[in-house]
Write a protein that holds these residues in place. Sequence first.
Motif, short mmCIF file in Angstrom:
data_model
loop_
_atom_site.label_atom_id
_atom_site.label_comp_id
_atom_site.label_asym_id
_atom_site.label_seq_id
_atom_site.Cartn_x
_atom_site.Cartn_y
_atom_site.Cartn_z
N PRO A 21 34.22 39.40 31.78
CA PRO A 21 33.52 38.53 32.73
C PRO A 21 32.13 38.11 32.25
N ARG A 25 31.53 33.93 31.95
CA ARG A 25 30.68 33.16 32.85
C ARG A 25 29.48 32.52 32.14
N THR A 60 34.33 29.66 37.23
CA THR A 60 35.21 30.57 37.97
C THR A 60 34.92 32.05 37.75
N ALA A 61 34.26 32.43 36.67
CA ALA A 61 33.98 33.84 36.42
C ALA A 61 32.82 34.29 37.31
N GLU A 62 33.03 35.38 38.01
CA GLU A 62 32.03 35.89 38.95
C GLU A 62 31.49 37.23 38.47
N ASP A 65 33.57 40.64 38.42
CA ASP A 65 34.99 40.49 38.07
C ASP A 65 35.35 41.58 37.08
N ARG A 66 36.59 42.04 37.16
CA ARG A 66 37.00 43.05 36.17
C ARG A 66 37.56 42.34 34.94
N TYR A 91 46.38 40.20 34.74
CA TYR A 91 45.21 39.98 35.58
C TYR A 91 45.68 39.52 36.95
N ASP A 92 45.26 40.21 37.99
CA ASP A 92 45.64 39.88 39.37
C ASP A 92 47.15 39.73 39.52
#
Length: 124
Positions: A21, A25, A60-62, A65-66, A91-92
């Motif tokens: 992440p 970002r 979109t990267a926060e 985030d993992r 992922y997710d």
Amino acid sequence: MPEHNPAVESAMEGELALLTPEVRRSADRVGALLHPDFHEFGASGRHWSRAAIIASLAATAEPGDRPVAVSALRGVQLAPDLVHLTYDTEYDGSRAHRSSLWRRTEGRWLLWFHQATPFSARTT
């Protein structure tokens, strides 16, 4: 045991950085790892240009985030200035087989091409 290959190790280091992440970002950090001619066929089927993927990741990267989970990372040096990596990600709940080509350009290893193909546990 695989032999030590600095070119493959450099490409792997860059690939893994792009999945964190902190790097995703930052448009500057992503851009520093992508070749000027980078393009990608994403797991969605979309064709991504360098500019589009940099903008999308930065948007979109926060924080918090993992990282993307990586398994079965392998690499081979195809030519003096070309490394091919393959690996799987999760992922997710989404999984993808991934393939990347890294090119040495002006003394640095840069991601030139990437493709992701989604898969499920039933198709492995």
